[in-house]
Design a protein around this motif. Structure first.
Motif, PDB file in Angstrom:
ATOM      1  N   ARG A 216       2.492 -10.128   2.658  1.00  0.00           N
ATOM      2  CA  ARG A 216       2.029  -9.502   1.409  1.00  0.00           C
ATOM      3  C   ARG A 216       3.208  -8.732   0.825  1.00  0.00           C
ATOM      4  O   ARG A 216       3.893  -8.004   1.550  1.00  0.00           O
ATOM      5  CB  ARG A 216       0.861  -8.562   1.715  1.00  0.00           C
ATOM      6  CG  ARG A 216       0.246  -7.921   0.488  1.00  0.00           C
ATOM      7  CD  ARG A 216      -0.903  -6.979   0.844  1.00  0.00           C
ATOM      8  NE  ARG A 216      -0.462  -5.829   1.612  1.00  0.00           N
ATOM      9  CZ  ARG A 216      -1.163  -4.709   1.774  1.00  0.00           C
ATOM     10  NH1 ARG A 216      -2.358  -4.606   1.220  1.00  0.00           N
ATOM     11  NH2 ARG A 216      -0.711  -3.716   2.498  1.00  0.00           N
TER      12      ARG A 216
ATOM     13  N   SER B 128      -7.767  -5.296  -0.953  1.00  0.00           N
ATOM     14  CA  SER B 128      -6.472  -4.903  -0.386  1.00  0.00           C
ATOM     15  C   SER B 128      -5.386  -5.936  -0.608  1.00  0.00           C
ATOM     16  O   SER B 128      -4.201  -5.622  -0.531  1.00  0.00           O
ATOM     17  CB  SER B 128      -6.603  -4.699   1.125  1.00  0.00           C
ATOM     18  OG  SER B 128      -7.083  -3.418   1.375  1.00  0.00           O
TER      19      SER B 128
ATOM     20  N   HIS C 286     -11.143  -4.887   2.665  1.00  0.00           N
ATOM     21  CA  HIS C 286     -10.569  -3.771   3.414  1.00  0.00           C
ATOM     22  C   HIS C 286     -11.401  -3.485   4.652  1.00  0.00           C
ATOM     23  O   HIS C 286     -12.594  -3.826   4.696  1.00  0.00           O
ATOM     24  CB  HIS C 286     -10.517  -2.521   2.509  1.00  0.00           C
ATOM     25  CG  HIS C 286      -9.796  -1.370   3.129  1.00  0.00           C
ATOM     26  ND1 HIS C 286     -10.445  -0.250   3.594  1.00  0.00           N
ATOM     27  CD2 HIS C 286      -8.476  -1.190   3.381  1.00  0.00           C
ATOM     28  CE1 HIS C 286      -9.550   0.585   4.092  1.00  0.00           C
ATOM     29  NE2 HIS C 286      -8.344   0.044   3.976  1.00  0.00           N
TER      30      HIS C 286
ATOM     31  N   HIS D  17      -5.814   0.101  -4.642  1.00  0.00           N
ATOM     32  CA  HIS D  17      -4.504  -0.508  -4.903  1.00  0.00           C
ATOM     33  C   HIS D  17      -4.134  -0.479  -6.384  1.00  0.00           C
ATOM     34  O   HIS D  17      -2.974  -0.328  -6.719  1.00  0.00           O
ATOM     35  CB  HIS D  17      -4.500  -1.959  -4.403  1.00  0.00           C
ATOM     36  CG  HIS D  17      -4.063  -2.058  -2.987  1.00  0.00           C
ATOM     37  ND1 HIS D  17      -2.748  -2.171  -2.625  1.00  0.00           N
ATOM     38  CD2 HIS D  17      -4.761  -2.010  -1.832  1.00  0.00           C
ATOM     39  CE1 HIS D  17      -2.648  -2.218  -1.310  1.00  0.00           C
ATOM     40  NE2 HIS D  17      -3.855  -2.117  -0.794  1.00  0.00           N
TER      41      HIS D  17
ATOM     42  N   LYS E  96      -1.029   5.117  -3.622  1.00  0.00           N
ATOM     43  CA  LYS E  96      -0.446   3.782  -3.810  1.00  0.00           C
ATOM     44  C   LYS E  96       0.191   3.728  -5.197  1.00  0.00           C
ATOM     45  O   LYS E  96       1.223   4.343  -5.402  1.00  0.00           O
ATOM     46  CB  LYS E  96      -1.524   2.716  -3.597  1.00  0.00           C
ATOM     47  CG  LYS E  96      -2.052   2.738  -2.142  1.00  0.00           C
ATOM     48  CD  LYS E  96      -3.031   1.630  -1.876  1.00  0.00           C
ATOM     49  CE  LYS E  96      -3.438   1.577  -0.425  1.00  0.00           C
ATOM     50  NZ  LYS E  96      -4.602   2.419  -0.085  1.00  0.00           N
TER      51      LYS E  96
ATOM     52  N   SER F 159       0.820  -1.216   0.000  1.00  0.00           N
ATOM     53  CA  SER F 159       0.000   0.000   0.000  1.00  0.00           C
ATOM     54  C   SER F 159       0.855   1.267   0.000  1.00  0.00           C
ATOM     55  O   SER F 159       0.320   2.366   0.078  1.00  0.00           O
ATOM     56  CB  SER F 159      -0.948  -0.014   1.192  1.00  0.00           C
ATOM     57  OG  SER F 159      -0.285  -0.469   2.334  1.00  0.00           O
TER      58      SER F 159
END
Ligand code: DSN
Length: 398
Positions: free
Chosen positions: A349, A166, A117, A194, A220, A26
């Protein structure tokens, strides 16, 4: 702490950013032009209201900036209407809910554990407290399954379907989901926070024609400073959205950020930005392939955007910490169908936007993936110097 200590702390943070690898999906490095325009004399100015309709005097010049920002975002995302005032993605989403829903209305969204999210209905978030949330899940291949969504829509009759996530690395079939929703009188909010950079570059399909409203953050893949935007092709809905953002959600807008947003939209509306997002995608695919080659499991064996998940057998919190000690920053994350807690979920992630902004390419991201695997497997802190050397070769702002 006195003023000089604060300056010292900022210096330490700035050196840390320069000397570490940022794989937080992010985050990104804000464009220099955007930073410069975000610290102008508008720091002193209240610009409450909308162009030509302000609640403070002295806003005539700002009207020019805000109108420019609106027009540029409409060009970038091919939308008829745009609001550039939301302070964040959260406020943008809240404005949509306030426009389309009333208390206890049903929202159908992907749950947090599967990649959704907080603002899509998490029980401790306003969205989960004000509205009646029902969730769809990923299918056995960890993909969004339109048929499952259709079954839930028919049974539960939600008023709003939220798409856009997300931590999801697969494709979304906006068109088909729009048809399903339309047949069942359900609105669609597409939260492209994103992937907005990929959408404006044409690398991911633009959902504007398949959504009632599109929301996004700007910091982002778009590389602006922190903020939100709202887009729509529906005038009636959009007029309501405008009053929901102001005065519904916010008072004065952050004037500087609106100018910075204009600069970033302009930068994204350029061939160089397409090359940039293409390279993010190449880097993301190469890194994922390297992890798979080393025997790691991802939620899907491909990615169509800047990020992907890697399943961790040991403790993800410890892995996050040991990677940080080696100079690599990322975040631990839920893996689809995770039975672990949010504090120690089953995956990490990985996002490639920031390293691509530093101009790292195929060789560097493959090397980084191998470093990460070595660190995970040996639990060692011995890559610090290698990371520093790599960072020195690729300064954030040249
Ligand atoms: N937590 C950020 C994300 O990763 O989507 C945005 O709030």
């Amino acid at each position: 702490m006195n003023f000089y200590n604060f300056i010292n702390l900022l210096k330490i943070e700035s050196i840390k950013q320069e000397k570490t690898i940022n794989l937080i999906a992010s985050e990104n490095y804000t464009s220099l032009a955007s930073i410069i325009y975000s610290s102008s004399c508008y720091i002193n100015k209240y610009t409450e209201g909308y162009p030509n309709n302000r609640y403070y005097s002295g806003c005539k010049i700002f009207d020019i900036f805000e109108n420019k920002s609106i027009i540029e975002s409409q060009l970038l995302f091919s939308s008829l209407f745009s609001n550039v005032q939301p302070h964040s993605g959260t406020q943008a989403n809240f404005s949509v809910f306030q426009t389309l829903l009333t208390k206890n209305d049903k929202i159908l969204s992907l749950d947090l554990k599967s990649g959704g999210h907080l603002t899509h209905g998490f029980k401790k978030n306003f969205s989960g407290q004000i509205y009646n949330i029902i969730n769809y899940c990923l299918d056995k291949n960890n993909k969004i399954n339109n048929y499952n969504i259709e079954l839930i829509i028919k049974k539960e009759k939600p008023k709003l379907l939220i798409l856009g996530y997300s931590s999801y690395q697969g494709k979304i079939d906006w068109k088909n989901l729009k048809n399903i929703s339309k047949k069942n009188n359900c609105y669609i909010l597409s939260d492209i926070s994103h992937i907005s950079g990929f959408i404006c570059s044409g690398l991911i399909e633009n959902p504007i024609n398949f959504s009632n409203v599109v929301s996004s953050t700007t910091h982002k893949t778009l590389r602006c400073i922190k903020g939100g935007i709202l887009l729509s092709n529906n005038e009636k809905i959009f007029n309501k959205i405008n009053s929901s953002v102001f005065p519904g959600q916010q008072g004065g807008c952050i004037s500087n950020n609106i100018i910075a947003k204009y600069i970033s939209f302009k930068e994204a509306n350029n061939f160089n930005f397409i090359y940039y997002t293409k390279q993010i995608l190449i880097n993301s695919k190469i890194m994922l392939k390297t992890f798979l080659y080393r025997g790691y499991k991802s939620s899907i064996n491909e990615t169509i955007n800047h990020m992907f998940l890697i399943k961790i057998q040991s403790c993800s919190l410890l892995i996050e910490k040991i990677l940080e000690k080696n100079g690599i920053l990322l975040n631990r994350n839920f893996f689809p169908n995770d039975f672990k807690t949010s504090f120690k979920p089953s995956a990490i992630r990985i996002g490639l936007s920031a390293v691509t902004t530093r101009k790292m390419k195929n060789l560097e991201v493959e090397l980084l993936a191998n470093y990460i695997c070595d660190i995970i497997e040996n639990n060692e802190k011995k890559f610090n110097n290698k990371i520093k050397i790599l960072c020195n070769k690729f300064p954030i702002y040249k």
